[in-house]
Design a protein around this motif. Structure first.
Motif, PDB file in Angstrom:
ATOM      1  N   ALA A 119      11.586  -5.222  12.436  1.00 14.97           N
ATOM      2  CA  ALA A 119      10.636  -5.173  11.468  1.00 14.97           C
ATOM      3  C   ALA A 119      11.209  -5.590  10.019  1.00 14.97           C
ATOM      4  CB  ALA A 119       9.811  -3.900  11.133  1.00 14.97           C
ATOM      5  N   PRO A 121      12.442  -7.504   6.797  1.00 12.02           N
ATOM      6  CA  PRO A 121      12.175  -8.805   6.331  1.00 12.02           C
ATOM      7  C   PRO A 121      13.252  -9.460   6.400  1.00 12.02           C
ATOM      8  CG  PRO A 121      12.181  -7.115   4.830  1.00 12.02           C
ATOM      9  CD  PRO A 121      12.402  -6.360   5.904  1.00 12.02           C
ATOM     10  N   TRP A 210       7.595 -22.126   1.976  1.00 16.19           N
ATOM     11  CA  TRP A 210       7.401 -20.843   1.465  1.00 16.19           C
ATOM     12  C   TRP A 210       8.991 -20.075   1.384  1.00 16.19           C
ATOM     13  CZ3 TRP A 210       4.947 -16.880  -0.300  1.00 16.19           C
ATOM     14  CH2 TRP A 210       5.045 -15.605   0.292  1.00 16.19           C
ATOM     15  N   GLN A 215       9.473 -14.569   2.089  1.00 18.75           N
ATOM     16  CA  GLN A 215      10.371 -14.021   3.135  1.00 18.75           C
ATOM     17  C   GLN A 215       9.513 -13.881   4.188  1.00 18.75           C
ATOM     18  OE1 GLN A 215      11.789 -10.237   1.458  1.00 18.75           O
ATOM     19  NE2 GLN A 215       9.821  -9.332   1.277  1.00 18.75           N
ATOM     20  N   GLN A 217       8.434 -11.232   7.770  1.00 19.60           N
ATOM     21  CA  GLN A 217       8.221 -10.052   8.763  1.00 19.60           C
ATOM     22  C   GLN A 217       7.163 -10.322   9.597  1.00 19.60           C
ATOM     23  OE1 GLN A 217       5.600  -8.292   7.987  1.00 19.60           O
ATOM     24  NE2 GLN A 217       4.984  -8.882   5.927  1.00 19.60           N
ATOM     25  N   TYR A 219       4.337  -9.310  10.276  1.00 15.66           N
ATOM     26  CA  TYR A 219       3.016  -9.100   9.906  1.00 15.66           C
ATOM     27  C   TYR A 219       2.764  -9.988   8.528  1.00 15.66           C
ATOM     28  CZ  TYR A 219       3.712  -5.415  13.038  1.00 15.66           C
ATOM     29  OH  TYR A 219       4.105  -4.408  14.025  1.00 15.66           O
ATOM     30  N   GLU A 254      -5.808 -15.547  -8.564  1.00 11.20           N
ATOM     31  CA  GLU A 254      -4.689 -14.169  -8.291  1.00 11.20           C
ATOM     32  C   GLU A 254      -3.682 -14.101  -9.385  1.00 11.20           C
ATOM     33  OE1 GLU A 254      -3.111 -14.676  -4.283  1.00 11.20           O
ATOM     34  OE2 GLU A 254      -1.059 -13.665  -4.910  1.00 11.20           O
ATOM     35  N   PRO A 263      -1.305  -6.153 -10.954  1.00 11.34           N
ATOM     36  CA  PRO A 263      -0.929  -6.810  -9.590  1.00 11.34           C
ATOM     37  C   PRO A 263      -1.798  -6.121  -8.423  1.00 11.34           C
ATOM     38  CG  PRO A 263       1.170  -6.470 -10.803  1.00 11.34           C
ATOM     39  CD  PRO A 263      -0.255  -5.737 -11.577  1.00 11.34           C
ATOM     40  N   SER A 264      -2.082  -4.886  -8.316  1.00  9.76           N
ATOM     41  CA  SER A 264      -2.688  -4.225  -7.213  1.00  9.76           C
ATOM     42  C   SER A 264      -4.128  -4.810  -6.919  1.00  9.76           C
ATOM     43  CB  SER A 264      -2.805  -2.740  -7.444  1.00  9.76           C
ATOM     44  OG  SER A 264      -1.548  -2.295  -7.649  1.00  9.76           O
ATOM     45  N   ARG A 266      -5.351  -7.843  -7.938  1.00  8.11           N
ATOM     46  CA  ARG A 266      -5.381  -9.225  -8.164  1.00  8.11           C
ATOM     47  C   ARG A 266      -6.364 -10.093  -7.064  1.00  8.11           C
ATOM     48  NH1 ARG A 266      -1.486  -8.342  -4.552  1.00  8.11           N
ATOM     49  NH2 ARG A 266      -0.754  -9.859  -2.936  1.00  8.11           N
TER      50      ARG A 266
ATOM     51  N   ASN B  74       4.067  -2.362   9.123  1.00  7.75           N
ATOM     52  CA  ASN B  74       4.615  -2.675   8.188  1.00  7.75           C
ATOM     53  C   ASN B  74       6.085  -1.545   7.467  1.00  7.75           C
ATOM     54  OD1 ASN B  74       3.257  -4.774   7.204  1.00  7.75           O
ATOM     55  ND2 ASN B  74       1.738  -3.536   6.188  1.00  7.75           N
ATOM     56  N   TYR B 244       2.469  -2.546  -8.521  1.00  9.89           N
ATOM     57  CA  TYR B 244       2.046  -3.490  -7.824  1.00  9.89           C
ATOM     58  C   TYR B 244       2.089  -2.936  -6.292  1.00  9.89           C
ATOM     59  CZ  TYR B 244       6.836  -3.473  -6.581  1.00  9.89           C
ATOM     60  OH  TYR B 244       8.235  -3.079  -6.123  1.00  9.89           O
ATOM     61  N   PRO B 245       1.077  -3.574  -5.400  1.00  8.29           N
ATOM     62  CA  PRO B 245       0.971  -3.534  -4.272  1.00  8.29           C
ATOM     63  C   PRO B 245       2.132  -3.765  -3.245  1.00  8.29           C
ATOM     64  CG  PRO B 245      -0.025  -5.249  -4.412  1.00  8.29           C
ATOM     65  CD  PRO B 245       0.407  -4.974  -5.841  1.00  8.29           C
ATOM     66  N   ASP B 247       2.721  -4.906  -0.585  1.00  3.57           N
ATOM     67  CA  ASP B 247       2.863  -6.139   0.278  1.00  3.57           C
ATOM     68  C   ASP B 247       2.504  -7.410  -0.408  1.00  3.57           C
ATOM     69  OD1 ASP B 247      -0.537  -6.061   1.782  1.00  3.57           O
ATOM     70  OD2 ASP B 247       0.246  -5.599  -0.286  1.00  3.57           O
ATOM     71  N   ILE B 248       2.807  -7.227  -1.733  1.00  2.68           N
ATOM     72  CA  ILE B 248       2.754  -8.433  -2.684  1.00  2.68           C
ATOM     73  C   ILE B 248       3.671  -9.294  -2.133  1.00  2.68           C
ATOM     74  CG2 ILE B 248       4.788  -7.691  -4.123  1.00  2.68           C
ATOM     75  CD1 ILE B 248       2.946  -8.596  -6.777  1.00  2.68           C
ATOM     76  N   SER B 249       3.178 -10.825  -2.271  1.00  3.28           N
ATOM     77  CA  SER B 249       3.800 -11.870  -1.727  1.00  3.28           C
ATOM     78  C   SER B 249       4.402 -12.700  -2.643  1.00  3.28           C
ATOM     79  CB  SER B 249       2.862 -12.725  -0.891  1.00  3.28           C
ATOM     80  OG  SER B 249       1.612 -13.011  -1.769  1.00  3.28           O
ATOM     81  N   ASN B 273      10.332  -5.274   1.387  1.00  3.49           N
ATOM     82  CA  ASN B 273       9.724  -6.659   1.325  1.00  3.49           C
ATOM     83  C   ASN B 273       9.794  -6.860  -0.135  1.00  3.49           C
ATOM     84  OD1 ASN B 273       9.050  -6.860   4.171  1.00  3.49           O
ATOM     85  ND2 ASN B 273       7.068  -5.995   3.541  1.00  3.49           N
ATOM     86  N   ASP B 274       9.281  -5.931  -0.944  1.00  2.00           N
ATOM     87  CA  ASP B 274       9.254  -6.311  -2.476  1.00  2.00           C
ATOM     88  C   ASP B 274      10.367  -6.351  -3.179  1.00  2.00           C
ATOM     89  OD1 ASP B 274       8.177  -3.155  -3.709  1.00  2.00           O
ATOM     90  OD2 ASP B 274       9.114  -3.591  -1.611  1.00  2.00           O
TER      91      ASP B 274
END
Lengths: 289, 457
Positions: A119, A121, A210, A215, A217, A219, A254, A263-264, A266, B74, B244-245, B247-249, B273-274
């Protein structure tokens, strides 16, 4: 108080992001438009391609963008293989069966990735594009600019392909009316295989871009699948233009949503716009059917 | 005829359902292995899984210890390492320490369920372990909201839960059967701030403003709040507190915002991840800080994050609930055994399980001595946990713990929490996390402020 410079910065970043999203969604739009197949494994194929990028970059110590030279033809062949192996048997069947097949493919890919890579990343720690420069009040990230340029070039090339080549014309004809296209002598079986292969090859290109800043992972695919579907649905089945504009709207929404709200929140902005577009124009911005 | 057939079918379906339900009920009651299976039987009641034995020689041959961790989804990176650590410690307890000696050498059996990706799955996992194995003690589930769901089940069934989740509120719910050895979330945030303030003082660096950045789960918020409180109480202005969440990309908009603030210090509470995305984006943007301190133990300084981010994480620090470099006999032994078995250094996810499960071992030993007639009853186990006062000289668990001291307060938290600070440094050309605070590893010292930053105000 949001400064004009910050607003401009986020708008520019949003445009770059939107162009990338358009490229990601393009493969899905092609497949759905020509074949009427809802490919729920779209994001998971991007995830697998991203793992290939990571492995190749790290093993060969090359920039992730260069891996596209290897991965595009490889994933074209993989796409054709998936078509003949999994998609062709369910062509013409109930939509639910087609959905089940692609959802199942996605789950298989996720679990293969989880079993092989665990899992954690994975990211490529280096890229020649990992820098930025100042342009007046703007900070231009080299990786984002490069991705935007490649996205534009690719989509232009795709536009030429669809409009100036026999296969491209055949694809557009099939999108408009499958039965008439068959009556006109188009070998739809081979056309579908090429379309699916091309769609997956575009995913491979997207993944190599990308990985210059992102990165992977197991999912990762979920969020890309969702974004791609939003872009395709909002753009409508009207060729490349719809996907590009739709992608730009999503990217800018976004980015600005992140700035004006948090950001949460967006993605809430993105989905509200998506809902409103489809409410007023159910066939999408440029949809012809 | 048609209606008779329909009626018959309905009747058959109803009967089948009743039989199936009855069968499942009976199977769950009678088929579950009992933790009190005696080696010799004299007089014994067998109606309840936690059987009252009247003969002190009739101890269980094996004791099931439940583990609920996110093995998929996750958070699988944490859960899988926790499972690895738990199996290692169980093997050490059984093979090297001879099992639970105060209970006739009873062996521990680790039974694991996947918490999956949602609180509901964690709750069901805990329920399954209780139904199938009658576990007297459970560990889990790393993610605080999963643990909260799980704790509702363990509390109802009076199963001791030793949690590896750090959110403060878990031990503030009034639950009676929860214990936490690891330092809680706010302690991590405070430690990150204390480190920065301490180093600023030692190096005559002026720190006036800070940006606090955290992923928006209850965990990230708890850690960040601990940092904010400590910074503010020491006169540092919080220029912005951004969430921020997880799982932000794309973190570019956040970096753009931070760049405008010209703050001295960044305190960041990431997950894996972040963390990589943030570090790479900060490097690409050319943003300069006096220091970037991670908090909450995830990201930046673990081997996988270093591999993924490369020199983007150079000089970053993070707080750890575990000190892999602590030079006690058992800590070095366990770290070495983990490296040999799994080919990697243990990170915090493993470290918390090391000392938590060893604490379970100590509590079981204590329970066997304190309550020889019924050591595994919930309240006896609870009393055993509460009576523990472990230090480096009298226990293995304390040797694995950063402060070397484990003793629980009334709410179930450790009275002697301590986080270590690890920093990524270039050691002979390799990026390596080294312990730099409160005591640095021999031969190392903290690098503060970040090279390349100059004080302008």
């Amino acid at each position: 108080m949001i400064s004009p410079e910050l607003l401009l910065q986020n708008s520019v970043d949003g445009i770059f992001l939107g162009l990338f999203y358009s490229l990601v969604a393009m493969g899905l739009a092609l497949i759905f438009g020509v074949m009427d197949i809802i490919n729920f494994a779209h994001g998971d194929l991007l995830m697998i391609a991203a793992y290939f990028v990571w492995l190749t970059s790290v093993d060969l110590s090359v920039d992730p963008t260069l891996t596209a030279l290897l991965l595009i033809p490889l994933f074209f062949i993989i796409g054709i293989g998936i078509f003949f192996g999994m998609i062709q048997p369910v062509l013409g069947k109930e939509p639910l069966i087609q959905i089940a097949v692609t959802v199942g493919l996605g789950l298989i890919l996720q679990n293969i990735a989880l079993a092989m890579f665990k899992a954690q990343p994975k990211a490529v720690p280096y890229s020649i594009f990992n820098f930025s420069y100042s342009l007046g009040p703007l900070t231009i990230y080299a990786s984002k600019l490069f991705i935007a340029v490649i996205s534009i070039v690719t989509m232009y090339a795709l536009n030429v392909f669809l409009n100036k080549t026999y296969i491209g014309l055949a694809m557009r004809s099939t999108t408009d009316n499958r039965e008439v296209a068959q009556l006109m002598g188009i070998n739809t079986r081979m056309l579908y295989a090429v379309t699916f292969g091309l769609g997956v090859a575009l995913i491979a290109l997207s993944s190599s871009l990308w990985m210059t800043f992102g990165q992977v992972q197991p999912y990762l695919g979920t969020s890309f699948s969702l974004i791609s579907w939003v872009i395709v649905a909002m753009g409508g089945l009207g060729g490349i233009t719809g996907v590009v504009y739709s992608g730009l709207i999503v990217g800018v929404a976004e980015s600005l949503g992140s700035l004006f709200l948090t950001p949460s929140a967006r993605m809430a902005v993105v989905y509200i716009i998506f809902f409103l577009v489809l409410w007023f124009r159910p066939r999408g911005l440029f949809g012809r059917r | 005829m048609k209606s008779v057939s329909s009626t018959a079918i309905i009747a058959i379906v109803v009967v089948v359902i009743i039989v199936a339900v009855a069968g499942i009920y009976l199977a769950s009651r009678g088929g579950a292995p009992s933790t009190t299976t005696p080696t010799t039987t004299t007089t014994q009641k067998t109606t309840s899984p936690t059987t009252t034995v009247t003969n002190t020689s009739a101890y269980p041959k094996q004791i099931y210890i439940g583990l609920v961790e996110p093995l998929t989804g996750n958070y699988a990176v944490f859960g899988q390492e926790a499972q690895q650590a738990a199996q290692l410690i169980v093997d050490i307890i059984n093979n090297e320490l001879g099992g639970i000696k105060s209970m006739g050498g009873a062996k521990l059996v680790l039974v694991t369920e996947d918490a999956g990706g949602a609180p509901e799955t964690a709750r069901l996992a805990a329920q399954k372990l209780i139904s199938n194995y009658n576990v007297p003690i459970m560990l889990g589930a790393y993610v605080s909201r999963f643990t909260s769901a799980m704790a509702a089940v363990t509390e109802q069934n009076k199963v001791i839960l030793v949690t590896d989740a750090l959110v403060d509120s878990l031990t503030q719910q009034g639950w009676q059967y929860i214990f936490r050895v690891a330092p809680k979330a706010s302690a991590h945030g405070k430690a990150a701030a204390d480190f920065v303030l301490d180093m600023a003082k030692k190096t005559n660096t002026t720190i006036k403003t800070a940006v606090v950045l955290n992923e928006d789960s209850i965990f990230g918020t708890s850690v960040a709040n601990g940092a904010v409180l400590e910074l503010v109480s020491n006169g540092v202005e919080i220029a912005s507190h951004i969430t921020y969440p997880y799982d932000i990309s794309d973190v570019t908009p956040i970096i753009n915002q931070i760049k405008q603030l010209n703050a001295d210090v960044l305190i960041s509470v990431p997950y894996f991840n972040d963390g990589v995305l943030i570090a790479k984006a900060i490097k690409a943007s050319g943003l300069k800080f006096a220091f970037i301190a991670g908090a909450g133990a995830c990201g930046y300084t673990d081997p996988d994050s270093i591999k993924a981010a490369g020199d983007a994480v150079l000089y970053y620090t993070n707080t750890y609930s575990y000190n892999p470099a602590r030079p006690t006999q058992w800590n070095q032994k366990v770290v070495s055994a983990f490296e040999q078995r799994y080919g990697k250094m243990p990170t915090e996810g493993a470290g918390i399980i090391f000392y938590s499960l060893m604490t379970v071992y100590e509590a079981l030993e204590k329970a066997g001595k304190m309550f020889p007639n019924d050591p595994l009853s919930p309240d006896h186990l609870k009393a055993a946990f509460q009576s523990l006062d472990l230090n480096d000289n009298n226990s293995i668990a304390a040797q694995l713990y950063p402060s070397g001291h484990i003793k629980f307060d009334a709410s179930g938290d450790n009275l002697y929490p301590l986080t270590a600070i690890l920093q990524v440094q270039n050691v002979n050309g390799t990026l390596t996390p080294v312990v730099v605070w409160p005591e640095a590893q021999p031969g190392f010292s903290p690098i503060f402020p970040r090279p390349g930053w100059t004080q302008t105000k």
